[in-house]
Structure formats: structure tokens, C-alpha cells
Design a protein around this motif. Structure first.
Motif, mmCIF file in Angstrom:
data_model
loop_
_atom_site.group_PDB
_atom_site.id
_atom_site.type_symbol
_atom_site.label_atom_id
_atom_site.label_comp_id
_atom_site.label_asym_id
_atom_site.label_seq_id
_atom_site.Cartn_x
_atom_site.Cartn_y
_atom_site.Cartn_z
ATOM 1 N N VAL A 82 1.294 -0.884 0.004
ATOM 2 C CA VAL A 82 0.088 0.633 0.286
ATOM 3 C C VAL A 82 1.235 1.954 0.015
ATOM 4 C CG1 VAL A 82 -0.802 0.120 2.099
ATOM 5 C CG2 VAL A 82 -2.127 0.876 1.223
ATOM 6 N N CYS A 83 0.517 2.494 -0.598
ATOM 7 C CA CYS A 83 0.823 3.949 -0.789
ATOM 8 C C CYS A 83 0.347 4.809 -0.844
ATOM 9 C CB CYS A 83 1.943 3.407 -2.179
ATOM 10 S SG CYS A 83 3.029 4.887 -1.848
ATOM 11 N N ARG A 137 10.024 2.513 -4.597
ATOM 12 C CA ARG A 137 9.706 1.396 -5.468
ATOM 13 C C ARG A 137 9.314 2.911 -6.039
ATOM 14 N NH1 ARG A 137 7.253 -3.148 -3.411
ATOM 15 N NH2 ARG A 137 5.636 -3.456 -5.540
ATOM 16 N N GLN A 138 8.519 2.843 -7.736
ATOM 17 C CA GLN A 138 7.820 3.714 -8.725
ATOM 18 C C GLN A 138 6.194 3.434 -8.399
ATOM 19 O OE1 GLN A 138 9.771 5.286 -10.757
ATOM 20 N NE2 GLN A 138 11.823 4.402 -8.891
ATOM 21 N N VAL A 139 6.196 4.676 -8.774
ATOM 22 C CA VAL A 139 3.979 4.970 -8.543
ATOM 23 C C VAL A 139 3.844 4.069 -9.656
ATOM 24 C CG1 VAL A 139 2.380 6.362 -8.936
ATOM 25 C CG2 VAL A 139 4.263 7.149 -7.361
ATOM 26 N N PRO A 140 3.561 3.881 -10.941
ATOM 27 C CA PRO A 140 3.149 3.780 -11.784
ATOM 28 C C PRO A 140 3.146 1.893 -11.852
ATOM 29 C CG PRO A 140 5.005 4.881 -13.451
ATOM 30 C CD PRO A 140 4.952 5.365 -11.350
ATOM 31 N N ASN A 164 0.364 -3.230 -9.673
ATOM 32 C CA ASN A 164 0.184 -4.349 -8.742
ATOM 33 C C ASN A 164 0.242 -3.953 -7.684
ATOM 34 O OD1 ASN A 164 1.746 -6.047 -11.124
ATOM 35 N ND2 ASN A 164 3.701 -3.928 -10.861
ATOM 36 N N GLY A 165 0.177 -3.218 -7.191
ATOM 37 C CA GLY A 165 -0.738 -2.601 -5.521
ATOM 38 C C GLY A 165 -1.494 -1.701 -5.702
ATOM 39 N N LEU A 166 -1.651 -1.539 -4.076
ATOM 40 C CA LEU A 166 -2.417 -0.571 -4.159
ATOM 41 C C LEU A 166 -2.176 1.204 -3.623
ATOM 42 C CD1 LEU A 166 -5.139 -2.578 -1.088
ATOM 43 C CD2 LEU A 166 -5.530 -2.086 -3.570
ATOM 44 N N ALA A 167 -1.814 1.726 -4.163
ATOM 45 C CA ALA A 167 -1.185 2.893 -4.579
ATOM 46 C C ALA A 167 -2.147 4.191 -5.659
ATOM 47 C CB ALA A 167 -0.408 3.373 -5.312
ATOM 48 N N GLU A 212 -8.365 6.003 -5.552
ATOM 49 C CA GLU A 212 -8.450 5.195 -6.264
ATOM 50 C C GLU A 212 -7.947 3.736 -5.078
ATOM 51 O OE1 GLU A 212 -5.098 6.130 -8.450
ATOM 52 O OE2 GLU A 212 -4.876 7.828 -7.743
ATOM 53 N N LEU A 213 -7.907 3.418 -3.809
ATOM 54 C CA LEU A 213 -7.081 2.462 -3.124
ATOM 55 C C LEU A 213 -8.812 1.761 -2.587
ATOM 56 C CD1 LEU A 213 -4.912 3.527 -3.083
ATOM 57 C CD2 LEU A 213 -4.557 2.725 -0.602
#
Length: 308
Positions: free
Chosen positions: A234-235, A252-255, A260-263, A268-269
Motif C-alpha cells: 500500500v502507498c 518503489r515507482q508509483v506506476p 501491482n499494488g494499492l497506490a 483510487e484505493l
């Protein structure tokens, strides 16, 4: 939807840091605090002050919290003999008043086994050992008081075990089995799991894994499948700058995290968690990698937890 906080203390967290996160988890209204079961850091981080044992940590947290559930995602079957493991988990269940969920997996990170002198057999044997451990753990916890338990398998033998102590939860803590395997994992989940977890996969792939477990349950004659859950890094940020700052903090990179996660922003989450919910997930584990950023937890509680 239940949201649980999931941490990776081997990346660099003292007991005090874990305690602060667990207390925030409880105070902010999340369902549970979970931690990994690893002894060596992963990736380009310091990893200091070094690893902490998962069940010693959870035993201490059991006395420092009163509401949240506590567990591992997941305990490595390679790390401990099943008899002493059953004792440790039952004791933490007692210490917490019956708030333990028990996640177990085969173990996979060879480097940590080599670093601490732990045997690391091939994958087939690791699955065999894990299944025997599940039979032993459930057998010990479910043996009636005053009776003994025995087991003879290919890897473990128990004779005249007093099967003590007993967990507070009747039959033992709920068992979580996770993974993405196509055959052995669904079969074990159908046979033993109270919950099946898919870690770190995209929504479509998670749905496919859920379907494999549903099919395995049907084949085994299990009327109701286990609780289905997903784990996602999560981010979250109020705006793009805050999202990027938190992504930078964990390397990590935002895109990539969005894919691949919850960012992203809280909205959005909430939307993506809803996608997992539509697949049948009843619980999502939010993998928090920066354990010193308690403001992140506050944002997740106020703007995401409150809306799912």
C-alpha cells in the motif's frame, strides 16, 4: 470489507517500532496486525537492527493490545518443528485472549535458511512437511483434554503427546494458507484452511486463484470455501506528490505500484479494494513497508477504512 495491517519487520524494525504500529492499528480501527516470518532482509535496505522472531513478538503484542487480531503471513514450515510450534501458537492465543490467526507456508527464501543454518529441502519435500505440520498442529489443538496425540509421518513422529497447552479458540486458531500454486496450494487450502490468501497479484490473477480454490473445495466435497483474502503493498497519499514521496521512501515507482499494488489517492484505493471485493475477497491485507510513517496509517484509516 476488513482491512488488516501487514508488516515486514525484517526490512528494519525493532520491537518498539512494531509495538507502535500495532497500537496505531488498534487505535485507528483496523481489524488486525500481521507480520511476516523472515530472518533476512530483502532488497537494498539496511535491515537494522536485525530480525525479530515472529511468535515472540506476537506474544508480547498480545499483552499490549486488547482488540485487534494478531498473526503471521506466513509462518515458514521450515523454521520450526510442529510440536513446539503448536505450543508457541497456543500460548500466544492464550496470552491474547483468543485473538490469533495462524498463517503457514512452505518457506521459500533460501538465503535466510543458509544464513541461520536452517535446512532448505526441495519444494516437493517442503510441501510434504507443511502438510504433515498442518495435520500435527490441528491434531494437537483438537485432541480432547486428558487424551494424548500420536502421529507417524514421513518427516515427523509424535508419540503420547499430552497435546498441551490448548488454545483459547476451540479447535485452534483460524488457519490461513496463502500462495498462487495451481494444484498443491488449492488442495491444502480446501483441506485445512479457514482462510485462503493471494499475496501480491493483480486483480484478474487473484480472481483466477480464488476460482481454483473454490474448485478444489467442490472436488473435496467441502460445502463452503474458506474466507478469501488478498495482500497488497500500500502507498497512499492525499495528492500525487504525497504518493510519490511515500513510494520513494520504500524504493518503489508509483506506476508499478498502481499496477501491482494499492497506490494512489484514497479514492483510487477504495475503488481497487472494491474490485477485490467483487471477486469474493472479504479481507485485504495492507502491506505497510515504511513502519515509521504512522501518518500513513492515519490517512488509510480516515479516508480508506471508513469507506470500505
Amino acid at each position: 470489507m476488513r482491512l488488516r495491517i501487514f508488516t515486514e519487520p525484517q526490512q528494519g524494525a525493532s520491537y518498539e517500532t512494531q509495538l507502535a504500529v500495532a497500537k496505531a492499528t488498534e487505535d485507528l480501527g483496523f481489524d488486525a496486525f500481521f507480520r511476516s516470518d523472515h530472518f533476512v532482509k530483502m532488497g537494498d535496505v539496511a535491515g537494522e537492527p536485525g530480525p525479530t522472531d515472529s511468535w515472540i513478538t506476537l506474544g508480547a503484542l498480545a499483552r499490549e493490545t486488547s482488540r485487534i487480531r494478531l498473526g503471521t503471513l506466513v509462518t515458514a514450515a521450515t523454521f520450526r518443528h510442529p510440536g513446539p510450534l503448536a505450543i508457541a501458537v497456543a500460548q500466544v492465543d492464550q496470552m491474547s485472549g483468543g485473538r490469533v490467526d495462524f498463517g503457514i507456508g512452505t518457506g521459500w527464501f533460501e538465503e535466510e535458511h543458509t544464513a541461520y543454518g536452517i535446512p532448505f529441502p526441495g519444494l516437493g519435500e517442503r510441501f510434504e512437511r507443511m502438510e504433515e505440520q498442518l495435520r500435527i498442529l490441528t491434531g494437537l489443538w483438537r485432541t480432547p483434554a486428558g487424551e494424548t496425540f500420536a502421529f507417524s509421518g514421513g518427516h515427523y513422529t509424535l508419540a503420547e503427546s499430552p497435546a498441551l497447552p490448548k488454545p483459547v479458540q476451540a479447535g485452534g486458531p483460524p488457519i490461513i494458507i496463502g500462495g498462487f500454486g495451481a494444484k498443491r496450494t488449492p488442495r491444502l487450502a480446501a483441506a485445512y484452511a479457514d482462510e485462503y490468501n493471494v499475496p501480491f497479484h493483480q486483480v484478474e490473477d487473484t480472481g483466477a486463484a480464488f476460482e481454483r480454490v473454490r474448485a478444489a473445495c467442490a472436488e473435496a466435497g467441502r460445502e463452503r470455501p474458506p474466507v478469501l483474502s488478498a495482500a497488497q503493498v500500500v502507498c497512499c497519499g492525499r495528492d500525487e506528490a504525497e504518493v510519490e514521496r511515500r513510494a520513494d521512501a520504500i524504493g518503489r515507482q508509483v506506476p508499478e505500484l498502481r499496477e501491482n499494488g494499492l497506490a494512489g489517492t484514497p479514492g483510487e484505493l477504495v475503488d481497487k479494494i472494491g474490485e477485490f471485493g467483487r471477486l469474493g475477497a472479504e479481507c485485504v491485507y495492507l502491506q505497510v513497508l515504511d513502519m515509521h510513517d504512522l501518518d500513513h496509517l492515519e490517512l488509510l484509516a480516515s479516508e480508506v477504512l471508513s469507506k470500505v
